[in-house]
Design a protein around this motif. Structure first.
Motif, PDB file in Angstrom:
ATOM      1  N   TYR A 194       5.902   3.349  -6.786  1.00  0.00           N
ATOM      2  CA  TYR A 194       6.739   3.585  -5.604  1.00  0.00           C
ATOM      3  C   TYR A 194       6.799   2.286  -4.818  1.00  0.00           C
ATOM      4  O   TYR A 194       5.771   1.684  -4.513  1.00  0.00           O
TER       5      TYR A 194
ATOM      6  N   LYS B 114       8.636   0.239  -1.466  1.00  0.00           N
ATOM      7  CA  LYS B 114       9.252   0.517  -0.168  1.00  0.00           C
ATOM      8  C   LYS B 114       9.315  -0.773   0.641  1.00  0.00           C
ATOM      9  O   LYS B 114       8.314  -1.478   0.769  1.00  0.00           O
TER      10      LYS B 114
ATOM     11  N   SER C 181       3.005   1.520   4.655  1.00  0.00           N
ATOM     12  CA  SER C 181       4.080   0.844   5.389  1.00  0.00           C
ATOM     13  C   SER C 181       3.922   1.026   6.894  1.00  0.00           C
ATOM     14  O   SER C 181       4.023   0.066   7.665  1.00  0.00           O
TER      15      SER C 181
ATOM     16  N   ALA D  51       4.550   8.195  -2.816  1.00  0.00           N
ATOM     17  CA  ALA D  51       5.502   7.936  -1.734  1.00  0.00           C
ATOM     18  C   ALA D  51       4.819   8.089  -0.381  1.00  0.00           C
ATOM     19  O   ALA D  51       5.046   7.296   0.545  1.00  0.00           O
TER      20      ALA D  51
ATOM     21  N   THR E  36       4.380   5.193   2.237  1.00  0.00           N
ATOM     22  CA  THR E  36       4.832   5.336   3.622  1.00  0.00           C
ATOM     23  C   THR E  36       3.677   5.108   4.586  1.00  0.00           C
ATOM     24  O   THR E  36       3.828   4.455   5.626  1.00  0.00           O
TER      25      THR E  36
ATOM     26  N   GLU F 144      13.830   2.558  -0.574  1.00  0.00           N
ATOM     27  CA  GLU F 144      12.736   3.147  -1.321  1.00  0.00           C
ATOM     28  C   GLU F 144      13.138   3.307  -2.786  1.00  0.00           C
ATOM     29  O   GLU F 144      14.268   3.667  -3.103  1.00  0.00           O
TER      30      GLU F 144
ATOM     31  N   GLN G 213      11.536   4.630  -6.726  1.00  0.00           N
ATOM     32  CA  GLN G 213      10.502   5.194  -7.583  1.00  0.00           C
ATOM     33  C   GLN G 213      10.854   4.895  -9.040  1.00  0.00           C
ATOM     34  O   GLN G 213      12.024   4.972  -9.430  1.00  0.00           O
TER      35      GLN G 213
END
Length: 646
Positions: A306, A308, A52, A45, A49, A291, A293
């Motif tokens: 993960y 996103k 991202s 994650a 992130t 998000e 998972q």
């Protein structure tokens, strides 16, 4: 075969000890495995992130460059009909934002000005098209970093018309910022995307500013993203096309002409990536709104993934990261076997100790048993003197108390051993937890360091890379490593500035400016002196105010270096006023040369200057509600004064 009481006690003690340790080890394994799997999810994650935010920052920089250029052209600061002036402006903007491949402007008459990075004969190439000229032709100019001309060329057969391109049509039709689908760039023949912003003049549509981003730059970022041994990351659009992949050769098909295109996830030569998106690609559309998972299986391996969505940018893209569970749990499995063997060794040692202890405890009992047997057989008279042990047994109460005391002592020793072993198990568990916690806290610094290393690598691969940029990146990398070496548990992050007017700490800004410019000043023999202490919060765009201060300090450093001033010092002094903070940037250089009109566009005293720095700085200061002026009463060098509302 009958066992002695001592052997039974020793075996029982060792068996119970082994069972207790085995339970502790098994419990530790289960909890550690769960913790590591959760850590794996958290790490993915975090990586998602990070990918991202960096991708968004990468795209946002290009979008902001286009929007800023549009606002500058709409404000009239740059005359769009003066193509020499427009070329300089686009050239300077391209040098400022390293992520973009090219920037251009096209208008309703078909005029077109394009500045892009080039592989030769110069690092930058300009393309100018003016169809209304007497002899219309595409005029190409290659330039060095200092804007000097390397080569020129004209192509009358170039029929490029910006008004026919998708980016122009979309921006004109929408009347707002638009992103194009991936397509082949006309000039570089590279696959990429364009962000386009319309330009208006007194409410009337004038033309479009466009900024190009090559797909390969995003894939290069993913290739340097640290996950695990077999982890990977990629970016897809809502149609299932792979936008970015660590191996860019897998996602582009074609031979370099207009047929060049991105392939879909179902066609990529990456079966693990296909398995990760299998449940989302049943309808041929991939749309992740939040998000997500999940776990999936490929071959014999279980994977964690993960996903996103790329928020904040008007692009329907999804970022996915995935890795095998064994990349995170293999060390626990290996550690479990080591703990089992360690438990067996400890139990064996405890058994030997138990034998010795049982022999010590049973010695008085054996003496009493022998005495009793001899008496019962008549070999020893009951009235005969008793051994010392028998005298203690004769006194039943005292003997019972003595035996109880001995047993309690033995139990206390066993309990102490159990506590020692439990303490050992807890210490082992806490060591694993502490290791995991330290590893978790080190990830942000590791990510920063690796991203900076990637940025340095990319910057060095570009011909004519900006040395100042490399110096800043190297210093940032050193600071990240220093923070990791000293703290080992420091979580650092960079809050992205969104261009809003917000309160910020000018004291912290001054410290960061000093860190950023320290190396540059040191290389020129300039001493930086910052006198900014206990200032109140100021209100403005932090990034823009920082750019103004850094530009003023750099101007001072360059002026003293060019003039070879014997005393080289730049002082940054802050004063708290009633409703604002006033910042002075003063130097001990030669001052302002006679005849130079400050804050006027394209007028400069530098040999390689563009003449836009001070003009843009004043515009930024006024946009943020402050002022920027030159203090003519200061005669020891040059002093510029900046105010920021508090």
């Amino acid at each position: 075969m009958k066992l002695s009481l001592g052997m039974v006690l020793a075996l029982s003690l060792a068996g119970l000890q082994f069972l207790a340790i085995l339970i502790v080890v098994s419990t530790s394994y289960i909890t550690s495995e769960k913790a590591m799997l959760q850590h794996a999810r958290d790490r993915l994650a975090e990586a998602g992130t990070n990918a991202s935010e960096n991708s968004k920052g990468f795209l946002t920089s290009a979008r902001d460059a286009a929007m800023l250029s549009s606002r500058v052209l709409e404000s009239g600061v740059i005359d769009v009909d003066d193509f020499d002036e427009l070329e300089k402006f686009l050239y300077q903007h391209l040098q400022t934002v390293s992520q973009i491949a090219g920037i251009y402007f096209g208008d309703e008459t078909g005029n077109f000005a394009y500045v892009m990075r080039s592989n030769g004969p110069g690092p930058f190439r300009t393309k100018i098209i003016r169809p209304l000229d007497a002899a219309p032709a595409a005029r190409f100019t290659w330039r060095e970093k200092d804007f000097s001309v390397v080569a020129t060329e004209a192509d009358p057969a170039d029929t490029f018309d910006p008004r026919t391109r998708p980016w122009y049509k979309s921006a004109k039709h929408e009347g707002a910022t638009v992103w194009t689908e991936p397509y082949v760039f006309f000039s570089s023949r590279q696959l990429g995307i364009t962000v386009a912003v319309p330009v208006y003049e007194k409410g009337a549509f004038k033309g479009v500013i466009g900024v190009d981003i090559e797909i390969s730059t995003i894939s290069n970022f993913l290739a340097n993203l640290a996950l695990s041994n077999r982890g990977s990351a990629l970016i897809l659009d809502e149609n299932g096309r792979v936008i970015a992949h660590p191996d860019i050769g897998q996602i582009i098909e074609g031979d370099g002409n207009d047929a060049l295109n991105l392939i879909g996830i179902e066609d990529i030569d990456d079966p693990v990536a296909q398995a990760a998106f299998k449940q989302f690609n049943a309808t041929g559309m991939i749309k992740i709104e939040q998000e997500y998972q999940s776990e999936f299986k490929y071959g014999k391996d279980e994977y964690v993934s993960y996903l996103k969505p790329l928020a904040g940018i008007n692009l329907p893209w999804t970022i996915a990261v995935f890795a095998p569970e064994r990349d995170f749990t293999q060390s626990i499995i290996d550690n479990r076997m080591r703990n089992i063997w360690l438990a067996a060794a400890i139990s064996f040692a405890v058994g030997l100790a138990g034998l010795a202890l049982a022999d010590l405890i049973l010695r008085p009992v054996r003496a009493f048993a022998v005495r009793t047997a001899l008496v019962s057989q008549g070999e020893v008279s009951a009235a005969s003197p008793l051994p010392e042990t028998y005298k203690e047994l004769e006194q039943a109460n005292e003997t019972l108390i003595y035996e109880i005391a001995q047993r309690r002592e033995a139990d206390a020793r066993i309990l102490e051993l159990n506590r020692d072993m439990s303490h050992f198990a807890r210490v082992n568990l806490m060591g694993q937890m502490a290791t995991g916690l330290a590893h978790e806290l080190s990830q942000p610094l590791t990510a920063i360091s690796q991203n900076v290393d990637a940025a340095i690598t990319i910057a060095k691969q570009e011909k004519g890379a900006d040395p100042d940029l490399l110096n800043i990146l190297n210093e940032l990398d050193e600071q990240a490593h220093l923070g990791g070496d000293i703290l080992h548990a420091l979580r650092g992050f960079v809050r992205k500035d969104q261009g809003k007017i917000v309160p910020f700490d000018v004291n912290e800004l001054a410290k960061q400016t000093e860190n950023l410019l320290h190396h540059e000043a040191l290389s020129q023999g300039v001493s930086l002196r910052f006198n900014v202490k206990n200032m109140p919060l100021v209100v403005g765009n932090r990034i823009q105010i920082a750019q103004v201060i850094m530009n003023l300090v750099r101007n001072a450093i360059e002026a003293m270096a060019e003039a070879n001033s014997p005393r080289r010092e730049v002082a940054i002094i802050a004063w708290q006023k009633s409703n604002h903070v006033e910042i002075w940037v003063q130097d001990t250089g030669p001052g302002i040369a006679p005849g130079v009109t400050l804050f006027k566009q394209f007028e400069t005293s530098k040999m390689e200057g563009m003449g836009l720095g001070l003009s843009i700085c004043r515009t930024i200061a006024e946009t943020n509600g402050g002022r920027l002026w030159f203090d003519a009463d200061y005669h020891e060098g040059a002093r510029f004064c900046l105010t920021v509302p508090s």
